[in-house]
Design a protein around this motif. Structure first.
Motif, PDB file in Angstrom:
ATOM      1  N   VAL A  32       0.923  -1.263   0.174  1.00  0.00           N
ATOM      2  CA  VAL A  32       0.087   0.055  -0.107  1.00  0.00           C
ATOM      3  C   VAL A  32       0.919   1.167  -0.121  1.00  0.00           C
ATOM      4  CG1 VAL A  32      -1.772   1.370   1.254  1.00  0.00           C
ATOM      5  CG2 VAL A  32      -1.911  -1.045   1.301  1.00  0.00           C
ATOM      6  N   SER A  33       0.794   2.128  -0.964  1.00  0.00           N
ATOM      7  CA  SER A  33       1.622   2.996  -1.252  1.00  0.00           C
ATOM      8  C   SER A  33       1.267   4.318  -0.813  1.00  0.00           C
ATOM      9  CB  SER A  33       2.145   3.376  -2.594  1.00  0.00           C
ATOM     10  OG  SER A  33       1.042   3.608  -3.486  1.00  0.00           O
ATOM     11  N   GLY A  34       1.990   5.211  -0.546  1.00  0.00           N
ATOM     12  CA  GLY A  34       1.566   6.747  -0.096  1.00  0.00           C
ATOM     13  C   GLY A  34       1.626   6.715   1.239  1.00  0.00           C
ATOM     14  N   LYS A  35       0.955   7.680   1.931  1.00  0.00           N
ATOM     15  CA  LYS A  35       0.768   8.024   3.647  1.00  0.00           C
ATOM     16  C   LYS A  35      -0.280   7.614   3.990  1.00  0.00           C
ATOM     17  CE  LYS A  35       2.403  11.018   7.112  1.00  0.00           C
ATOM     18  NZ  LYS A  35       3.044  12.322   7.585  1.00  0.00           N
ATOM     19  N   VAL A  36      -0.487   6.596   5.139  1.00  0.00           N
ATOM     20  CA  VAL A  36      -1.948   6.402   5.427  1.00  0.00           C
ATOM     21  C   VAL A  36      -1.865   6.709   7.098  1.00  0.00           C
ATOM     22  CG1 VAL A  36      -3.558   4.358   5.983  1.00  0.00           C
ATOM     23  CG2 VAL A  36      -2.122   4.357   4.157  1.00  0.00           C
ATOM     24  N   PRO A  37      -2.720   7.582   7.597  1.00  0.00           N
ATOM     25  CA  PRO A  37      -2.510   8.007   8.896  1.00  0.00           C
ATOM     26  C   PRO A  37      -2.697   6.950  10.026  1.00  0.00           C
ATOM     27  CG  PRO A  37      -4.604   8.968   7.810  1.00  0.00           C
ATOM     28  CD  PRO A  37      -3.727   8.210   6.875  1.00  0.00           C
ATOM     29  N   PRO A  38      -2.209   7.084  11.202  1.00  0.00           N
ATOM     30  CA  PRO A  38      -2.787   6.085  12.071  1.00  0.00           C
ATOM     31  C   PRO A  38      -4.388   6.090  12.595  1.00  0.00           C
ATOM     32  CG  PRO A  38      -1.540   8.024  13.135  1.00  0.00           C
ATOM     33  CD  PRO A  38      -1.518   8.187  11.683  1.00  0.00           C
ATOM     34  N   LEU A  39      -4.645   5.013  13.300  1.00  0.00           N
ATOM     35  CA  LEU A  39      -6.138   5.035  13.423  1.00  0.00           C
ATOM     36  C   LEU A  39      -6.412   5.434  14.822  1.00  0.00           C
ATOM     37  CD1 LEU A  39      -6.113   1.452  12.010  1.00  0.00           C
ATOM     38  CD2 LEU A  39      -7.218   3.480  10.963  1.00  0.00           C
ATOM     39  N   GLN A  40      -7.503   6.142  15.080  1.00  0.00           N
ATOM     40  CA  GLN A  40      -7.942   6.832  16.298  1.00  0.00           C
ATOM     41  C   GLN A  40      -9.330   6.451  16.602  1.00  0.00           C
ATOM     42  OE1 GLN A  40      -6.269   8.713  18.919  1.00  0.00           O
ATOM     43  NE2 GLN A  40      -4.699   7.250  18.376  1.00  0.00           N
ATOM     44  N   GLY A  41      -9.686   6.495  17.719  1.00  0.00           N
ATOM     45  CA  GLY A  41     -10.989   6.470  18.079  1.00  0.00           C
ATOM     46  C   GLY A  41     -11.955   5.386  17.300  1.00  0.00           C
ATOM     47  N   ALA A  42     -13.154   5.560  16.855  1.00  0.00           N
ATOM     48  CA  ALA A  42     -14.126   4.893  16.247  1.00  0.00           C
ATOM     49  C   ALA A  42     -13.652   4.069  15.055  1.00  0.00           C
ATOM     50  CB  ALA A  42     -15.413   5.725  15.908  1.00  0.00           C
ATOM     51  N   ALA A  43     -12.753   4.879  14.440  1.00  0.00           N
ATOM     52  CA  ALA A  43     -11.896   4.400  13.122  1.00  0.00           C
ATOM     53  C   ALA A  43     -11.081   3.248  13.493  1.00  0.00           C
ATOM     54  CB  ALA A  43     -11.069   5.342  12.454  1.00  0.00           C
ATOM     55  N   ALA A  44     -10.230   3.373  14.648  1.00  0.00           N
ATOM     56  CA  ALA A  44      -9.561   2.207  15.282  1.00  0.00           C
ATOM     57  C   ALA A  44     -10.320   0.907  15.718  1.00  0.00           C
ATOM     58  CB  ALA A  44      -8.742   2.643  16.422  1.00  0.00           C
ATOM     59  N   LEU A  45     -11.494   1.213  16.061  1.00  0.00           N
ATOM     60  CA  LEU A  45     -12.536   0.037  16.493  1.00  0.00           C
ATOM     61  C   LEU A  45     -13.073  -0.738  15.223  1.00  0.00           C
ATOM     62  CD1 LEU A  45     -14.620   1.475  19.491  1.00  0.00           C
ATOM     63  CD2 LEU A  45     -12.496   0.180  19.547  1.00  0.00           C
ATOM     64  N   ASP A  46     -13.445   0.230  14.288  1.00  0.00           N
ATOM     65  CA  ASP A  46     -13.646  -0.288  12.794  1.00  0.00           C
ATOM     66  C   ASP A  46     -13.107  -1.138  12.294  1.00  0.00           C
ATOM     67  OD1 ASP A  46     -16.351   0.734  13.523  1.00  0.00           O
ATOM     68  OD2 ASP A  46     -15.847   2.590  12.169  1.00  0.00           O
ATOM     69  N   ILE A  47     -11.546  -0.747  12.208  1.00  0.00           N
ATOM     70  CA  ILE A  47     -10.708  -1.489  11.242  1.00  0.00           C
ATOM     71  C   ILE A  47      -9.578  -2.357  12.118  1.00  0.00           C
ATOM     72  CG2 ILE A  47      -8.255  -0.868   9.795  1.00  0.00           C
ATOM     73  CD1 ILE A  47      -9.490   1.601   9.086  1.00  0.00           C
ATOM     74  N   LEU A  48      -9.626  -2.300  13.460  1.00  0.00           N
ATOM     75  CA  LEU A  48      -8.815  -3.180  14.267  1.00  0.00           C
ATOM     76  C   LEU A  48      -9.207  -4.268  14.945  1.00  0.00           C
ATOM     77  CD1 LEU A  48      -5.902  -0.530  15.142  1.00  0.00           C
ATOM     78  CD2 LEU A  48      -5.543  -2.399  13.518  1.00  0.00           C
ATOM     79  N   GLU A  49     -10.450  -4.199  15.386  1.00  0.00           N
ATOM     80  CA  GLU A  49     -11.010  -5.025  16.418  1.00  0.00           C
ATOM     81  C   GLU A  49     -11.386  -6.209  15.830  1.00  0.00           C
ATOM     82  OE1 GLU A  49     -14.499  -5.510  19.864  1.00  0.00           O
ATOM     83  OE2 GLU A  49     -14.401  -3.597  18.334  1.00  0.00           O
ATOM     84  N   GLY A  50     -11.053  -7.438  16.451  1.00  0.00           N
ATOM     85  CA  GLY A  50     -11.573  -8.583  15.756  1.00  0.00           C
ATOM     86  C   GLY A  50     -10.450  -9.716  15.650  1.00  0.00           C
ATOM     87  N   ASP A  51     -10.837 -10.850  15.333  1.00  0.00           N
ATOM     88  CA  ASP A  51      -9.940 -11.946  14.770  1.00  0.00           C
ATOM     89  C   ASP A  51      -9.467 -11.675  13.476  1.00  0.00           C
ATOM     90  OD1 ASP A  51     -10.286 -13.326  17.351  1.00  0.00           O
ATOM     91  OD2 ASP A  51     -11.394 -14.971  16.415  1.00  0.00           O
ATOM     92  N   MET A  52      -8.319 -12.289  13.125  1.00  0.00           N
ATOM     93  CA  MET A  52      -7.525 -11.933  11.965  1.00  0.00           C
ATOM     94  C   MET A  52      -7.258 -10.559  11.699  1.00  0.00           C
ATOM     95  SD  MET A  52      -6.775 -14.946  11.093  1.00  0.00           S
ATOM     96  CE  MET A  52      -5.897 -14.529   9.426  1.00  0.00           C
ATOM     97  N   ARG A  53      -6.914  -9.814  12.963  1.00  0.00           N
ATOM     98  CA  ARG A  53      -6.541  -8.381  12.855  1.00  0.00           C
ATOM     99  C   ARG A  53      -5.149  -8.118  13.544  1.00  0.00           C
ATOM    100  NH1 ARG A  53     -11.052  -5.215  10.701  1.00  0.00           N
ATOM    101  NH2 ARG A  53     -12.436  -6.777  10.018  1.00  0.00           N
ATOM    102  N   GLY A  54      -4.576  -6.991  13.038  1.00  0.00           N
ATOM    103  CA  GLY A  54      -3.439  -6.814  13.510  1.00  0.00           C
ATOM    104  C   GLY A  54      -2.413  -7.327  12.771  1.00  0.00           C
ATOM    105  N   ILE A  55      -1.200  -7.919  13.280  1.00  0.00           N
ATOM    106  CA  ILE A  55      -0.027  -8.413  12.620  1.00  0.00           C
ATOM    107  C   ILE A  55       0.030 -10.076  12.788  1.00  0.00           C
ATOM    108  CG2 ILE A  55       2.200  -8.288  12.203  1.00  0.00           C
ATOM    109  CD1 ILE A  55       2.186  -5.440  13.209  1.00  0.00           C
ATOM    110  N   GLN A  56      -0.111 -10.853  12.013  1.00  0.00           N
ATOM    111  CA  GLN A  56      -0.174 -12.310  12.061  1.00  0.00           C
ATOM    112  C   GLN A  56       1.127 -12.766  12.702  1.00  0.00           C
ATOM    113  OE1 GLN A  56      -0.421 -14.759   8.522  1.00  0.00           O
ATOM    114  NE2 GLN A  56      -1.698 -16.203   9.839  1.00  0.00           N
ATOM    115  N   GLY A  57       1.312 -13.609  13.616  1.00  0.00           N
ATOM    116  CA  GLY A  57       2.488 -14.187  14.185  1.00  0.00           C
ATOM    117  C   GLY A  57       3.045 -15.516  13.405  1.00  0.00           C
TER     118      GLY A  57
END
Length: 774
Positions: free
Chosen positions: A396-421
């Motif tokens: 994903v090129s360009g600059k993507v801002p960090p996640l905050q508030g409701a956007a962080a919940l919508d995009i990050l919360e749940g299984d298969m989220r974050g960085i896979q170990g």
């Protein structure tokens, strides 16, 4: 260097292994050397010139001398690990065995009566463990631990003792059948201890892993290459990769049913012809133009299927038109990158495997959706989709801002989220998620010109990890493995793709040596030049009254005892707690300070009198522990209050020193401004596994918990399921009275709060104001 005697050796010693070379006179103490110091000495190590990169006066065990060693090149060991490693006399080989870790853990768990394989005279022989312990060797500060074994089968009579060594009997066995060996000469099969010494064991000493052999299947002559023989010899079988027809499935063949052929180096085939019942078998023609072969290249993630449906996973480290040298994830190989006397790559022992290229398949765990169709998998929610199906973790090129508030919940919360170990990557997964998911404080690392001319690692970090994490909420393990492979090449450390590391080792490597980023911290002690670093390790004396300290107290204690000041306000302040991994913690609980007040820690900043609140002109070190004034903190006074405080007979001998008032600062009646940093992430460690807590919003309960290996789908051929979950219970404990936290049973803490308060390893603070300028 002062000689150190043995009188101080006791159970309170702390042991370390050197990760880098340390100068000693005209020579040096080599990486892999072992060191120790008493716990009391460690706790009392306080000098006026200490910095975050401070050194410890520590004893090199084999040289028996005191040396000053930078704490950043020491890795802690427990006594058992140190004693086992000390039996390996070559420091380089010892360090390799430590980094490989798996064999060391097996050695710790080994027992008398366990049946094993041992390496002796360049061959493997079956053996029985009779003794695990020292040999009464008094030449070093710590007696090394050896394995006393009795050779069996073809090895009987090939040893050098009957259990007696230097006049002391450690065990009894047949004449010339005993050996005392370090753990790296032993292959622990993992089988339960044998009931007797006479259990059957078939061993053909002339057959080795990597040998080309011939065998018969239903009267048809076949050829193949022996793999995994060291793991299978105890059963009387070896596993062979057939060459005719090309196959990716290994066959289990009895040892007494195979014939050995002579072969050359990889990529060549012997012209020898075997004859059986008047039938001849010509050598197999090489297969070219195979589509799969064209998809594979050096550093490709592959899987190798062998008998009974088992899979081995690894990375291609070398290849030609027909053969591949693979570094495996587990100890299922037969070399360290050497085959037929030639070295083709470097890897830990028993992780290297040479097979035909046709035996290597792309690792299905990490295929992208352009390589395989979507595949639905069963789950408790009946709908967890595989890594390759749902998320596009391509660049994903360009600059993507960090996640905050409701956007962080919508995009990050749940299984298969974050960085896979994957394969001991949790230290890197947790560090990257903490630094970049919801904070931009170190985004300059992603865009400033890299110290490497091509900027390849910086681009991988930005476009394959940070940007996909912020845009899609998910980064697959193959993206992290790509970064690990690049780090391995740049650092010349072969274990970067397989072994666990410390987060600070990763951060120092990527920020300093690779990206060439400006140091995050600039510190100064009285009369000394400014020292720079990326992390700060807290070193303090243990105090009985500090049962459950907070981070603010620990930082002030550490700066006071080390005589340090911050030369400037850092944009990012990474603090390591006073602990050694999972083995040693100075405090059972630590309370996170949500705001870190560094006003009194700055070397050139206006400060407030602790008595009247006006501009301070003097500071007194001796008043630091005076609980009458306050229970903690640095003490500075205006001139009038300083005279009054030091008029007391207990403080008459104190020596306050003048403070430097910033040039241009105008004294006013207004309150002195405070300089604070806000906590944005915490790394925690429990049983060698790193997880992270991240503050994603302004509300007190806006905390999320990330685990890159929270769950798993499938067994060896499955994959880890990363999870991001909310943990508002953290705010409840942060607001609780200190007395409640002191008496709180960690096991009864709700949710994941225990891992924040009891297992914290690294705290990350930021100054959004300063981040704008850096």
């Amino acid at each position: 260097m002062a000689q150190v005697g043995r009188e101080g050796v006791d159970e309170f010693l702390l042991y370390f292994i050197l990760m880098e070379r340390v100068p000693l006179g005209a020579g040096a103490v080599q990486p892999g050397s072992l060191c120790c110091m008493s716990e009391d000495s460690y706790l009392q190590t306080v000098t006026l010139d200490q910095t975050p990169a401070q050194s410890l006066s520590i004893t090199a065990i084999e040289e028996n001398v005191l040396i000053d060693v930078d704490v950043n090149v020491l890795h802690p060991l427990n006594q058992r690990q140190a004693a086992l490693l000390l039996a390996i006399h070559n420091p380089t080989e010892r360090l390799s065995c430590f980094l490989e870790r798996g064999l060391l853990e097996q050695a710790i768990q080994a027992e008398v009566g366990q049946r094993v394989l041992v390496e002796h005279e360049q061959k493997l022989y079956p053996a029985l463990i009779h003794h695990v312990g020292s040999t009464l060797d008094t030449s070093t500060l710590l007696p090394p631990v050896y394995f006393g074994v009795e050779l069996e089968g073809e090895g009987e009579g090939r040893g050098n003792m009957d259990g007696t060594y230097k006049g002391s009997t450690f065990f009894k066995c047949k004449k010339n059948s005993g050996l005392l060996l370090p753990f790296n000469k032993v292959i622990f099969s993992g089988a339960p201890p044998a009931e007797g010494a006479g259990a059957p064991y078939t061993q053909t000493g002339s057959i080795q892993a990597g040998d080309k052999v011939a065998f018969f299947v239903e009267d048809s002559l076949k050829r193949g290459i022996v793999v995994f023989s060291s793991n299978q010899a105890a059963t009387g079988f070896v596993e062979v990769l057939p060459e005719d027809p090309p196959s990716s499935e290994l066959l289990k063949i009895p040892l007494d049913s195979i014939m050995k052929e002579e072969i050359g180096t990889p990529g060549t085939v012997s012209h020898q012809t075997l004859v059986h019942d008047g039938k001849s078998a010509a050598k197999e023609e090489r297969v070219t133009g195979n589509t799969k072969e064209r998809l594979l290249e050096v550093n490709s993630l592959v899987q190798i299927q062998y008998n009974e449906g088992d899979l081995a996973f690894g990375i291609i480290r070398w290849m030609d038109d027909h053969m591949a040298g693979v570094e495996l994830e587990e100890d299922k190989g037969c070399s360290d990158g050497i085959w037929c006397g030639h070295r083709y790559f470097q890897c830990p022992p028993r992780r290297g495997l040479f097979v035909k290229l046709t035996a290597c398949q792309p690792d299905t765990r990490f295929l992208s959706n352009r390589d395989s169709p979507p595949k639905s998998l069963e789950s408790p929610q009946n709908r967890i989709i595989s890594v390759s199906a749902t998320y596009d973790s391509l660049r994903v090129s360009g600059k993507v801002p960090p996640l905050q508030g409701a956007a962080a919940l919508d995009i990050l919360e749940g299984d298969m989220r974050g960085i896979q170990g994957h394969c001991n990557s949790c230290y890197m997964d947790a560090a990257l998620f903490s630094l970049f998911s919801c904070s931009s404080v170190l985004d300059s690392l992603l865009f400033k010109p890299s110290s490497l001319p091509d900027g390849k690692i910086q681009q991988t970090l930005r476009e394959e990890i940070v940007n996909p994490l912020r845009k899609n909420g998910y980064v697959s393990a193959d993206s992290v493995m790509n970064l690990r492979c690049q780090l391995m090449e740049e650092s010349q450390c072969p274990s970067f793709t397989t072994s666990e590391k410390d987060p600070e080792e990763f951060l120092n490597l990527i920020m300093h040596r690779i990206l060439g980023a400006d140091p995050l911290l600039k510190l100064q002690s009285e009369g000394q030049r400014v020292q720079e670093s990326y992390c700060y390790q807290i070193f303090i004396e243990k105090q009985q009254e500090m049962t459950v300290p907070n981070v603010q107290q620990l930082l002030e204690q550490s700066f006071h005892h080390s005589g340090l000041k911050l030369a400037e306000v850092p944009s990012c302040f990474i603090l390591q707690m006073p602990r050694f991994g999972k083995d040693y913690k100075m405090f059972s609980k630590i309370v996170p300070s949500l705001d870190l007040d560094i006003t009194d820690l700055l070397s050139d900043s206006p400060r407030e009198c602790v008595v009247c609140g006006s501009l301070a002109t003097h500071e007194c070190d001796e008043c630091f522990k005076d609980v009458i004034l306050s229970d903690h903190g640095l003490k500075q006074y205006c001139l009038m209050c300083s005279r009054q405080v030091h008029s007391h007979h207990k403080r008459k001998n104190h020596k306050p020193v003048p403070l430097k008032i910033p040039e241009g600062f105008v004294k006013t009646s207004n309150k002195i401004p405070r300089e604070t940093l806000e906590l944005f992430a915490v790394l925690s460690i429990e049983t060698s596994h790193y997880v992270s807590f991240v503050k994603y919003g302004t509300e007190k309960g806006s905390w999320m918990f990330f685990d890159s290996m929270a769950d798993r789908f499938g067994s060896e051929d499955g994959y880890n399921i990363p999870r991001v979950s909310l943990c508002p219970e953290v705010a409840t404990y942060l607001a609780a009275p200190l007395s409640d936290l002191v008496n709180q049973n960690p096991r009864e803490m709700k949710g994941v709060a225990k891992r924040l308060f009891c297992d914290a390893y690294m705290y990350m603070y930021q100054s959004k104001r300063m981040a704008l300028y850096k």
